[in-house]
Design a protein around this motif. Structure first.
Motif, PDB file in Angstrom:
ATOM      1  N   SER A  16     -16.353 -13.025 -45.177  1.00  0.00           N
ATOM      2  CA  SER A  16     -16.939 -14.336 -45.439  1.00  0.00           C
ATOM      3  C   SER A  16     -18.377 -14.448 -44.955  1.00  0.00           C
ATOM      4  O   SER A  16     -19.147 -15.258 -45.483  1.00  0.00           O
ATOM      5  CB  SER A  16     -16.091 -15.438 -44.783  1.00  0.00           C
ATOM      6  OG  SER A  16     -15.959 -15.206 -43.393  1.00  0.00           O
ATOM      7  N   ARG A  17     -18.747 -13.624 -43.951  1.00  0.00           N
ATOM      8  CA  ARG A  17     -20.110 -13.737 -43.405  1.00  0.00           C
ATOM      9  C   ARG A  17     -20.506 -12.445 -42.709  1.00  0.00           C
ATOM     10  O   ARG A  17     -19.663 -11.776 -42.096  1.00  0.00           O
ATOM     11  CB  ARG A  17     -20.213 -14.909 -42.428  1.00  0.00           C
ATOM     12  CG  ARG A  17     -21.645 -15.227 -41.989  1.00  0.00           C
ATOM     13  CD  ARG A  17     -21.717 -16.594 -41.295  1.00  0.00           C
ATOM     14  NE  ARG A  17     -21.078 -16.583 -39.995  1.00  0.00           N
ATOM     15  CZ  ARG A  17     -21.714 -16.248 -38.863  1.00  0.00           C
ATOM     16  NH1 ARG A  17     -22.983 -15.896 -38.902  1.00  0.00           N
ATOM     17  NH2 ARG A  17     -21.079 -16.291 -37.711  1.00  0.00           N
ATOM     18  N   VAL A  68     -18.935  -8.586 -38.675  1.00  0.00           N
ATOM     19  CA  VAL A  68     -18.657  -9.340 -39.891  1.00  0.00           C
ATOM     20  C   VAL A  68     -17.500 -10.296 -39.620  1.00  0.00           C
ATOM     21  O   VAL A  68     -16.616 -10.022 -38.813  1.00  0.00           O
ATOM     22  CB  VAL A  68     -18.313  -8.419 -41.087  1.00  0.00           C
ATOM     23  CG1 VAL A  68     -19.484  -7.541 -41.452  1.00  0.00           C
ATOM     24  CG2 VAL A  68     -17.075  -7.594 -40.800  1.00  0.00           C
ATOM     25  N   HIS A  69     -17.519 -11.430 -40.310  1.00  0.00           N
ATOM     26  CA  HIS A  69     -16.460 -12.425 -40.211  1.00  0.00           C
ATOM     27  C   HIS A  69     -15.568 -12.293 -41.438  1.00  0.00           C
ATOM     28  O   HIS A  69     -16.067 -12.268 -42.571  1.00  0.00           O
ATOM     29  CB  HIS A  69     -17.052 -13.830 -40.129  1.00  0.00           C
ATOM     30  CG  HIS A  69     -17.878 -14.060 -38.901  1.00  0.00           C
ATOM     31  ND1 HIS A  69     -17.550 -14.996 -37.937  1.00  0.00           N
ATOM     32  CD2 HIS A  69     -19.018 -13.463 -38.447  1.00  0.00           C
ATOM     33  CE1 HIS A  69     -18.447 -14.979 -36.975  1.00  0.00           C
ATOM     34  NE2 HIS A  69     -19.351 -14.048 -37.266  1.00  0.00           N
ATOM     35  N   PRO A  83      -5.182 -19.064 -44.047  1.00  0.00           N
ATOM     36  CA  PRO A  83      -5.893 -17.803 -43.797  1.00  0.00           C
ATOM     37  C   PRO A  83      -6.116 -17.575 -42.305  1.00  0.00           C
ATOM     38  O   PRO A  83      -6.402 -18.496 -41.548  1.00  0.00           O
ATOM     39  CB  PRO A  83      -7.225 -17.987 -44.530  1.00  0.00           C
ATOM     40  CG  PRO A  83      -6.976 -19.064 -45.523  1.00  0.00           C
ATOM     41  CD  PRO A  83      -5.966 -19.966 -44.905  1.00  0.00           C
ATOM     42  N   TRP A  84      -5.984 -16.330 -41.911  1.00  0.00           N
ATOM     43  CA  TRP A  84      -6.247 -15.910 -40.533  1.00  0.00           C
ATOM     44  C   TRP A  84      -7.679 -15.407 -40.461  1.00  0.00           C
ATOM     45  O   TRP A  84      -8.072 -14.502 -41.174  1.00  0.00           O
ATOM     46  CB  TRP A  84      -5.270 -14.806 -40.141  1.00  0.00           C
ATOM     47  CG  TRP A  84      -5.450 -14.269 -38.768  1.00  0.00           C
ATOM     48  CD1 TRP A  84      -6.371 -13.360 -38.343  1.00  0.00           C
ATOM     49  CD2 TRP A  84      -4.668 -14.600 -37.624  1.00  0.00           C
ATOM     50  NE1 TRP A  84      -6.229 -13.105 -37.009  1.00  0.00           N
ATOM     51  CE2 TRP A  84      -5.190 -13.849 -36.532  1.00  0.00           C
ATOM     52  CE3 TRP A  84      -3.588 -15.453 -37.399  1.00  0.00           C
ATOM     53  CZ2 TRP A  84      -4.647 -13.926 -35.263  1.00  0.00           C
ATOM     54  CZ3 TRP A  84      -3.053 -15.517 -36.128  1.00  0.00           C
ATOM     55  CH2 TRP A  84      -3.581 -14.774 -35.066  1.00  0.00           C
ATOM     56  N   LYS A  85      -8.479 -15.991 -39.602  1.00  0.00           N
ATOM     57  CA  LYS A  85      -9.886 -15.619 -39.487  1.00  0.00           C
ATOM     58  C   LYS A  85     -10.085 -14.705 -38.281  1.00  0.00           C
ATOM     59  O   LYS A  85      -9.522 -14.949 -37.215  1.00  0.00           O
ATOM     60  CB  LYS A  85     -10.765 -16.864 -39.372  1.00  0.00           C
ATOM     61  CG  LYS A  85     -10.705 -17.759 -40.618  1.00  0.00           C
ATOM     62  CD  LYS A  85     -11.611 -18.962 -40.477  1.00  0.00           C
ATOM     63  CE  LYS A  85     -11.540 -19.835 -41.734  1.00  0.00           C
ATOM     64  NZ  LYS A  85     -12.426 -21.012 -41.645  1.00  0.00           N
ATOM     65  N   LEU A 131     -25.538 -13.285 -49.200  1.00  0.00           N
ATOM     66  CA  LEU A 131     -26.087 -12.505 -48.095  1.00  0.00           C
ATOM     67  C   LEU A 131     -27.597 -12.696 -47.983  1.00  0.00           C
ATOM     68  O   LEU A 131     -28.312 -12.670 -48.988  1.00  0.00           O
ATOM     69  CB  LEU A 131     -25.777 -11.021 -48.292  1.00  0.00           C
ATOM     70  CG  LEU A 131     -24.301 -10.607 -48.235  1.00  0.00           C
ATOM     71  CD1 LEU A 131     -24.149  -9.127 -48.553  1.00  0.00           C
ATOM     72  CD2 LEU A 131     -23.716 -10.917 -46.855  1.00  0.00           C
ATOM     73  N   ASP A 132     -28.059 -12.859 -46.756  1.00  0.00           N
ATOM     74  CA  ASP A 132     -29.492 -12.998 -46.496  1.00  0.00           C
ATOM     75  C   ASP A 132     -30.102 -11.612 -46.317  1.00  0.00           C
ATOM     76  O   ASP A 132     -30.548 -11.224 -45.241  1.00  0.00           O
ATOM     77  CB  ASP A 132     -29.706 -13.858 -45.251  1.00  0.00           C
ATOM     78  CG  ASP A 132     -31.187 -14.160 -45.017  1.00  0.00           C
ATOM     79  OD1 ASP A 132     -31.973 -14.034 -45.981  1.00  0.00           O
ATOM     80  OD2 ASP A 132     -31.551 -14.513 -43.875  1.00  0.00           O
TER      81      ASP A 132
END
Length: 509
Positions: A151-152, A160-161, A174-176, A352-353
């Motif tokens: 996700s990020r 990373v997330h 959802p499990w983060k 994405l940046d």
């Protein structure tokens, strides 16, 4: 051991992770393995007074913490397509731990995916589990596969997330979690291009994943069976039995060829009541198979017409529930609409940046590195050369992605052996020769035991171009040898043999 203590501390949470999986036995195995991977690093905050007593505030790290001295550096791979799986196959697991995050636990052998839609091949024949491609993922204590989406990206902190996949079920939460990396490889592929046309996502079926092929097969057989129901009108029957394919690239042409074979050999025998009503239309804005030799394209057009495939040149302006509208105002009713018009950057890539190439892909240099961040690489359909390299972006082909994955695996192995495997340690490492792509040619089957083989390096170059039965034999032989495992090669060979002897399986399962 530390991981046993961590497992005991988070065991109450394991049951909630287990609910993500439907099968009880696989649920136990997967949830236990996932929880083993959840290491927490705690930071104790200053105490505060609550109701006259002191209470400690703790913030825990859910996920894989950064590697420590004495541990192998971690390569995190996002994606399980051609590029990511070829990289994982070639990575030296004596140097690195490998972690893969992807919403699917297998690689799809896409050149044969169209054959599964009509029962020529079974679905498992084109799906290769990640654990077979890289056995260390299921054996080594520091290597894992997680069924999740990223996700990020936090490149400054090298992590990373992620969020687990729930298949859209509202009953699952959802499990983060987070994963720290030493090297990150973005191999998350691309998504089908709709060009902003209204109704495509809601009404068309793409042909990129196994579940797409399953959906096409189920709807095709449903329409065939419904068209025989007593009392159905002739117009509705013709609509149900009209299959429209949008996109004249290799995928669209091969699917049309497979459909024509299915209609001529199986539908005419088993659905004799509607055999004269079923039709296939292929819509393309320009020329079909534009990357092939002109002579081969003309041969393909001739053979498709012989097979009953109607070729229409036009641009789709709008897609509705039961018809699509072309740019000249023509309405085209359909019972099944398959969309194969190429690919573009995914929503994750767009978010994405990171620097992008002119087409919106992640910008890379000649060594597959993302220049603006440390220890991040990008390969496959999600990446493209930056303008500063002076190179044009390579086409979104399986052979390009596979070659990039192989190159980067070798590069990372060299870096690891030179002591550059850890985060922030590769600045002074000698990278060697940059990546150079050499096109090996293109192949496509067009049905009726005919195929095209174009072995030129480019459309303007010279080389072998051939069509016909011999090309079909070369096409089958080449792809049979390219299937990743002997198990799947056996499946494919047996499926081809049984289809030749007994016909295609038309069970709607």
């Amino acid at each position: 051991m530390l991981w046993i203590k961590n497992l005991a501390r988070i065991s109450p949470t394991a049951s909630s992770v287990g609910n993500l999986y439907r099968n009880s036995e696989s649920s136990y195995t997967l949830s236990s393995r996932f929880c083993t991977a959840l290491q927490r690093s705690e930071t104790v905050q200053p105490t505060e007074v609550v109701n006259g007593s002191e209470q400690q505030q703790q913030h825990r790290y859910h996920g894989l913490a950064p590697t420590k001295e004495g541990e192998k550096p971690r390569v995190l791979v996002l994606g399980s397509g051609w590029a990511g799986c070829r990289l994982m196959k070639g990575i030296d697991t004596s140097i690195y731990d490998v972690v893969c995050v992807s919403p699917r636990n297998h690689m799809v052998f896409t050149p044969l995916l169209a054959s599964t839609c009509v029962g020529t091949l079974e679905f498992r024949s084109v799906a290769e589990p990640i654990s077979r491609i890289q056995p260390a993922i299921s054996r080594e204590p520091g290597s894992y596969y997680f069924l999740a989406n990223c996700s990020r990206l936090d490149s400054e902190n090298h992590e990373v997330h992620c969020e687990t996949v729930t298949d859209g079920l509202s009953t699952l939460k959802p499990w983060k979690f987070k994963i720290a990396y030493d090297k990150l490889v973005l191999a998350c592929g691309a998504e089908a291009s709709t060009f902003g046309i209204n109704g495509v996502s809601e009404n068309a079926i793409f042909l990129r994943e196994v579940h797409h092929a399953q959906e096409i097969r189920r709807k095709l057989l449903l329409n065939l069976m419904n068209s025989e129901v007593p009392g159905i009108g002739e117009d509705e029957k013709r609509r149900l039995l009209h299959i429209v394919v949008v996109g004249g690239g290799p995928t669209g042409v091969e699917f049309s060829g497979e459909l024509s074979d299915f209609i001529m050999k199986d539908v005419r025998e088993r659905y004799s009541h509607v055999k004269d009503d079923i039709r296939v239309t292929l819509i393309e804005a320009r020329d079909i198979l534009s990357s092939f030799d002109d002579g081969l394209r003309q041969y393909a057009i001739k053979q498709l017409n012989k097979s009953g495939v109607k070729l229409v040149r036009g641009i789709v302006k709008e897609v509705k529930a039961q018809k699509l509208v072309l740019d000249d105002g023509t309405d085209v009713p359909y019972g099944l609409l398959v969309w194969s018009t190429g690919v573009g950057p995914s929503s994750f890539v767009r978010s994405l940046d990171l620097p992008k190439d002119p087409g919106g892909r992640i910008g890379i240099d000649e060594w597959m590195r993302v220049p603006s961040v440390q220890d991040v690489f990008a390969i496959g359909d999600c990446s493209g050369y930056l303008e500063s390299t002076g190179k044009s972006t390579l086409p979104a082909l399986a052979q390009v992605a596979e070659r990039e994955g192989k190159y980067l695996a070798n590069l990372l192995n060299v870096m690891g052996k030179a002591g550059g495997g850890r985060a922030w340690s590769a600045k002074e490492t000698e990278l060697g020769e940059p990546f150079v792509y050499k096109h090996l040619g293109s192949m496509a089957t067009i049905g009726r035991y005919k195929a095209l083989v174009d072995l030129r390096e480019s459309k303007e170059g010279k080389g072998i171009s051939m069509a016909g039965f011999v090309s079909w034999f070369i096409w089958r032989s080449a792809y049979l040898t390219r299937v990743l495992s002997w198990r799947n090669r056996f499946y494919v060979a047996i499926n081809w043999l049984t289809t030749f002897i007994f016909g295609r399986d038309i069970s709607r399962i």
